[in-house]
Motif scaffolding. Structure first.
Motif, PDB file in Angstrom:
ATOM      1  N   LEU A  65      69.561 -53.563   8.122  1.00  0.00           N
ATOM      2  CA  LEU A  65      69.076 -51.975   7.853  1.00  0.00           C
ATOM      3  C   LEU A  65      67.791 -52.179   8.580  1.00  0.00           C
ATOM      4  N   ILE A  66      66.822 -51.735   8.839  1.00  0.00           N
ATOM      5  CA  ILE A  66      65.245 -51.413   9.204  1.00  0.00           C
ATOM      6  C   ILE A  66      66.636 -50.570  10.578  1.00  0.00           C
ATOM      7  N   SER A  67      66.749 -50.976  11.171  1.00  0.00           N
ATOM      8  CA  SER A  67      67.605 -50.837  12.567  1.00  0.00           C
ATOM      9  C   SER A  67      68.269 -49.815  12.200  1.00  0.00           C
ATOM     10  N   LYS A  68      69.066 -49.432  11.254  1.00  0.00           N
ATOM     11  CA  LYS A  68      70.115 -48.124  10.835  1.00  0.00           C
ATOM     12  C   LYS A  68      69.146 -47.378  11.113  1.00  0.00           C
ATOM     13  N   LEU A  69      67.640 -47.374  10.274  1.00  0.00           N
ATOM     14  CA  LEU A  69      66.849 -46.187  10.499  1.00  0.00           C
ATOM     15  C   LEU A  69      65.803 -45.358  11.778  1.00  0.00           C
ATOM     16  N   GLU A  70      65.891 -44.443  11.760  1.00  0.00           N
ATOM     17  CA  GLU A  70      66.115 -43.931  13.070  1.00  0.00           C
ATOM     18  C   GLU A  70      63.963 -43.993  13.589  1.00  0.00           C
ATOM     19  N   SER A  71      63.923 -43.460  14.258  1.00  0.00           N
ATOM     20  CA  SER A  71      62.815 -43.601  14.218  1.00  0.00           C
ATOM     21  C   SER A  71      61.558 -42.637  14.735  1.00  0.00           C
ATOM     22  N   PRO A  72      60.788 -42.505  13.575  1.00  0.00           N
ATOM     23  CA  PRO A  72      60.107 -43.331  13.157  1.00  0.00           C
ATOM     24  C   PRO A  72      59.832 -43.729  12.108  1.00  0.00           C
ATOM     25  N   LEU A  73      61.309 -43.891  11.297  1.00  0.00           N
ATOM     26  CA  LEU A  73      61.285 -43.939  10.346  1.00  0.00           C
ATOM     27  C   LEU A  73      61.127 -45.846  10.079  1.00  0.00           C
ATOM     28  N   ASP A  74      61.464 -46.334  11.052  1.00  0.00           N
ATOM     29  CA  ASP A  74      62.528 -47.694  11.613  1.00  0.00           C
ATOM     30  C   ASP A  74      60.824 -48.011  11.389  1.00  0.00           C
ATOM     31  N   GLU A  75      59.832 -48.040  11.944  1.00  0.00           N
ATOM     32  CA  GLU A  75      58.321 -48.902  12.935  1.00  0.00           C
ATOM     33  C   GLU A  75      57.822 -47.963  11.221  1.00  0.00           C
ATOM     34  N   ILE A  76      57.745 -46.921  10.378  1.00  0.00           N
ATOM     35  CA  ILE A  76      56.819 -47.262   8.859  1.00  0.00           C
ATOM     36  C   ILE A  76      57.696 -47.926   8.041  1.00  0.00           C
ATOM     37  N   ILE A  77      58.861 -48.798   7.635  1.00  0.00           N
ATOM     38  CA  ILE A  77      59.038 -49.233   7.070  1.00  0.00           C
ATOM     39  C   ILE A  77      58.766 -50.859   8.103  1.00  0.00           C
ATOM     40  N   ARG A  98      48.246 -34.388   7.872  1.00  0.00           N
ATOM     41  CA  ARG A  98      48.607 -35.256   7.248  1.00  0.00           C
ATOM     42  C   ARG A  98      49.821 -35.332   6.284  1.00  0.00           C
ATOM     43  N   ARG A  99      50.482 -33.447   6.059  1.00  0.00           N
ATOM     44  CA  ARG A  99      50.841 -32.959   5.372  1.00  0.00           C
ATOM     45  C   ARG A  99      52.446 -33.921   5.996  1.00  0.00           C
ATOM     46  N   GLU A 100      52.324 -33.534   7.355  1.00  0.00           N
ATOM     47  CA  GLU A 100      53.363 -34.499   8.362  1.00  0.00           C
ATOM     48  C   GLU A 100      54.068 -35.864   8.051  1.00  0.00           C
ATOM     49  N   ALA A 101      52.536 -36.737   7.890  1.00  0.00           N
ATOM     50  CA  ALA A 101      53.006 -37.425   8.544  1.00  0.00           C
ATOM     51  C   ALA A 101      53.069 -38.060   7.002  1.00  0.00           C
ATOM     52  N   ARG A 102      52.355 -37.748   5.333  1.00  0.00           N
ATOM     53  CA  ARG A 102      52.856 -38.441   3.989  1.00  0.00           C
ATOM     54  C   ARG A 102      54.886 -37.787   4.118  1.00  0.00           C
ATOM     55  N   LYS A 103      54.946 -36.805   4.315  1.00  0.00           N
ATOM     56  CA  LYS A 103      56.508 -36.200   4.450  1.00  0.00           C
ATOM     57  C   LYS A 103      57.443 -37.724   5.417  1.00  0.00           C
ATOM     58  N   LEU A 104      56.676 -37.948   6.451  1.00  0.00           N
ATOM     59  CA  LEU A 104      58.079 -39.011   7.392  1.00  0.00           C
ATOM     60  C   LEU A 104      57.545 -40.193   6.885  1.00  0.00           C
ATOM     61  N   ILE A 105      56.451 -40.823   5.955  1.00  0.00           N
ATOM     62  CA  ILE A 105      55.891 -41.583   4.970  1.00  0.00           C
ATOM     63  C   ILE A 105      57.397 -42.129   3.980  1.00  0.00           C
ATOM     64  N   VAL A 106      57.183 -40.467   3.063  1.00  0.00           N
ATOM     65  CA  VAL A 106      58.627 -41.033   2.010  1.00  0.00           C
ATOM     66  C   VAL A 106      59.698 -40.953   2.188  1.00  0.00           C
ATOM     67  N   ARG A 107      60.167 -39.660   3.738  1.00  0.00           N
ATOM     68  CA  ARG A 107      61.113 -39.834   4.186  1.00  0.00           C
ATOM     69  C   ARG A 107      61.934 -41.843   4.571  1.00  0.00           C
ATOM     70  N   ALA A 108      60.735 -42.068   5.249  1.00  0.00           N
ATOM     71  CA  ALA A 108      61.344 -43.584   5.531  1.00  0.00           C
ATOM     72  C   ALA A 108      61.134 -44.511   4.224  1.00  0.00           C
ATOM     73  N   VAL A 109      60.326 -44.202   3.133  1.00  0.00           N
ATOM     74  CA  VAL A 109      61.182 -45.410   1.541  1.00  0.00           C
ATOM     75  C   VAL A 109      62.273 -44.896   1.296  1.00  0.00           C
ATOM     76  N   ASN A 110      62.680 -43.249   1.175  1.00  0.00           N
ATOM     77  CA  ASN A 110      63.839 -43.089   0.635  1.00  0.00           C
ATOM     78  C   ASN A 110      64.783 -43.648   1.256  1.00  0.00           C
ATOM     79  N   LYS A 111      64.899 -43.525   2.544  1.00  0.00           N
ATOM     80  CA  LYS A 111      65.927 -43.736   3.382  1.00  0.00           C
ATOM     81  C   LYS A 111      66.224 -44.982   3.022  1.00  0.00           C
ATOM     82  N   PHE A 112      65.454 -45.773   3.995  1.00  0.00           N
ATOM     83  CA  PHE A 112      65.780 -47.471   3.820  1.00  0.00           C
ATOM     84  C   PHE A 112      66.177 -48.170   2.333  1.00  0.00           C
ATOM     85  N   PHE A 113      65.349 -47.228   1.153  1.00  0.00           N
ATOM     86  CA  PHE A 113      65.319 -47.295  -0.554  1.00  0.00           C
ATOM     87  C   PHE A 113      67.280 -47.739  -0.442  1.00  0.00           C
ATOM     88  N   HIS A 114      67.525 -46.451   0.378  1.00  0.00           N
ATOM     89  CA  HIS A 114      69.268 -46.441   0.065  1.00  0.00           C
ATOM     90  C   HIS A 114      69.716 -46.513   0.942  1.00  0.00           C
TER      91      HIS A 114
END
Length: 129
Positions: A65-77, A98-114
């Motif tokens: 499931l982690i490997s399904k995520l694109e980079s850097p989302l997989d690395e965030i998880i 900071r806004r861009e970093a937070r946006k990527l983190i939230v996106r990684a959490v949402n995609k992995f949870f999905h």
């Protein structure tokens, strides 16, 4: 203790899942064993402010499931940046905003949870079929 929001629920579930996954990787269990994630109970009751559902997943499937995520989302998880200070993520990945970093983190959490939800729904269908 107040109600938790959807994002914090997702962070909690992912954190619990990764804790159990890391225990399996470190030899506490076989790598293909099942992981059970459920909320802690107080005096036999779960908080009335949140709806929790037990999740059962095989440890080997978490890596898939982690490997399904694109980079850097997989690395965030994998690096669990969603649990720490956003500045650590910014420094490690050379992000100035900071806004861009937070946006990527939230996106990684949402995609992995999905992905976890898709897995959970798919495994429930297979059990009943």
């Amino acid at each position: 203790m107040g109600a938790i929001g959807p994002y914090h629920y997702k962070v909690w579930v992912i954190g619990e899942m990764l804790d159990r996954y890391e225990n399996c990787k470190n030899g506490a269990r076989k790598p293909n064993s099942k992981l059970f994630v459920k909320p802690p109970e107080k005096e036999g009751k779960v908080s009335k402010n949140a709806y929790f559902e037990d999740i059962v997943i095989y440890a080997v499937d978490i890596e898939n499931l982690i490997s399904k995520l694109e980079s850097p989302l997989d690395e965030i998880i994998r690096g669990r940046y969603f649990e720490g200070d956003v500045r650590t993520f910014m420094e490690d990945f050379g992000i100035n905003s900071r806004r861009e970093a937070r946006k990527l983190i939230v996106r990684a959490v949402n995609k992995f949870f999905h992905e976890l939800e898709k897995y959970r729904r798919g495994s429930r269908v297979r059990k009943t079929a």
